[in-house]
Design a protein around this motif. Structure first.
Motif: not given
Length: 152
Positions: A16-19, A50-57, A61-62, A143-147
């Motif tokens: 969860q920290r770094d897939a 584990i339902t998937g692996r994603v990149a957090l964007v 930036a987009v 955004e104070i916390k978004d996890s």
């Protein structure tokens, strides 16, 4: 999954920290071999843990810097309306999450848009696809916390 232990929880916390970390790095952190980590990960994938692996964007930036929460109320609760609403919200790219709620609110939608004009376009698209009694929107100022990480 038949058996979920502390080692599995540690693996999940690390993923969860770094897939994207290597199995070697993960194994060093957890104290397992590369192959043992791989077997546990595969078992958790097959079990649906584990339902998937994603990149957090980074949304800024987009050019999707405005997050909006839309509170939706409806006059209809029949299955046909719900199916139409579900399909509509799944097809609109800016809509990130949709929740059916208890209490006064029927649905809560979390969306990302560029700006107020982007919100209006998303709103117009939604009400064009499905009839809605009332929509109220709240825009995130900070955004104070978004996890995405679950506490394991």
């Amino acid at each position: 999954m038949e058996h979920f232990d502390q080692t599995d929880a540690r693996i999940l916390n690390e993923l969860q920290r770094d897939a994207g970390q290597s199995l070697e790095s993960l194994g060093d952190t957890i104290g397992l071999s590369r192959n043992a980590c791989w077997r546990r990960i595969r078992a958790m994938e097959h079990a649906g843990v584990i339902t998937g692996r994603v990149a957090l964007v980074d949304p800024k930036a987009v050019d999707l810097g405005l997050m909006v929460f839309m509170q939706v109320r409806t006059h209809s609760h029949d299955p046909d309306w719900q199916a139409k609403f579900n399909k509509a919200t799944r097809t609109i790219p800016g809509i990130l999450s949709v929740y059916r709620m208890t209490g006064d609110l029927d649905y809560l939608i979390r969306a990302r848009v560029r700006d107020m004009a982007g919100y209006d376009a998303l709103y117009q698209q939604l009400i064009h696809l499905v009839p809605i009694a009332d929509v109220a929107a709240s825009f995130v100022m900070e955004e104070i916390k978004d996890s995405t990480a679950l506490p394991l």
